[in-house]
Design a protein around this motif. Sequence first.
Motif, PDB file in Angstrom:
ATOM      1  N   GLN A  43      42.554 -10.390  32.613  1.00 64.33           N
ATOM      2  CA  GLN A  43      42.996  -9.438  31.716  1.00 64.33           C
ATOM      3  C   GLN A  43      43.174 -11.018  30.168  1.00 64.33           C
ATOM      4  N   HIS A  46      39.696 -11.372  29.358  1.00 63.15           N
ATOM      5  CA  HIS A  46      39.024  -9.870  28.475  1.00 63.15           C
ATOM      6  C   HIS A  46      39.470  -9.935  26.552  1.00 63.15           C
ATOM      7  N   SER A  50      37.286  -9.751  23.631  1.00 63.86           N
ATOM      8  CA  SER A  50      37.322  -8.670  23.124  1.00 63.86           C
ATOM      9  C   SER A  50      38.480  -8.975  21.165  1.00 63.86           C
TER      10      SER A  50
END
Length: 208
Positions: A43, A46, A50
């Motif tokens: 996470q 990511h 992002s």
Amino acid sequence: MPYKETYPSALLSEAVEAISSLPGVGRRSALRLALHLLKQPAQNVHHFTSAIDNLRDNVCYCRRCRMISDEEICSICSDRSRNQNLICVVASVRDVMSIEATGQYHGVYHVLGGIISPLAGVGPSDLTIQELVDRVKAIENPADAEIILALSGDVEGETTAFYIYRQVENLGVKVSSLARGLGFGDDLEYADTLTLGRSIINRQIFKP
């Protein structure tokens, strides 16, 4: 024979190649960063990727001053408490950030996107000089307006300042430049906030 890194994974090699394309990042540093990312929770990685995607896809440049912005008009230009008739002309977004950090300036900006540099193939038409001239022409009372030429003190910066002065000298605005608390050749990006702040406060009438 030069040393060549070998990778146990084509995906790792691709990641290293991408990271090493960043300025100032060599392949060994890129490898360390890639291996570091592999150790992080998915996470976190990511979220990192992002944020980069959002930066590239959604950040824009202010239609008025060419500063980086999340909206069509940046937060500085849209701030009505700032003096809209005081325009500080800078070469880059980093210069705006440096000046804002001083807390001594309360006008707006105009980002040129560089400076005139014939050796680098950068001419006046490659910069937002005409957009600056158009902004000045649109000022209702030019006698109440001022342009601060906050450009580097090297030859290219002085050349750019002189060129801009020639474009606006007959438009009725006051043209000033930073006080020479900054040494010849100094970049605004690397100036300490105290020196830069004083240079803005003690600015002088521009003399070509």
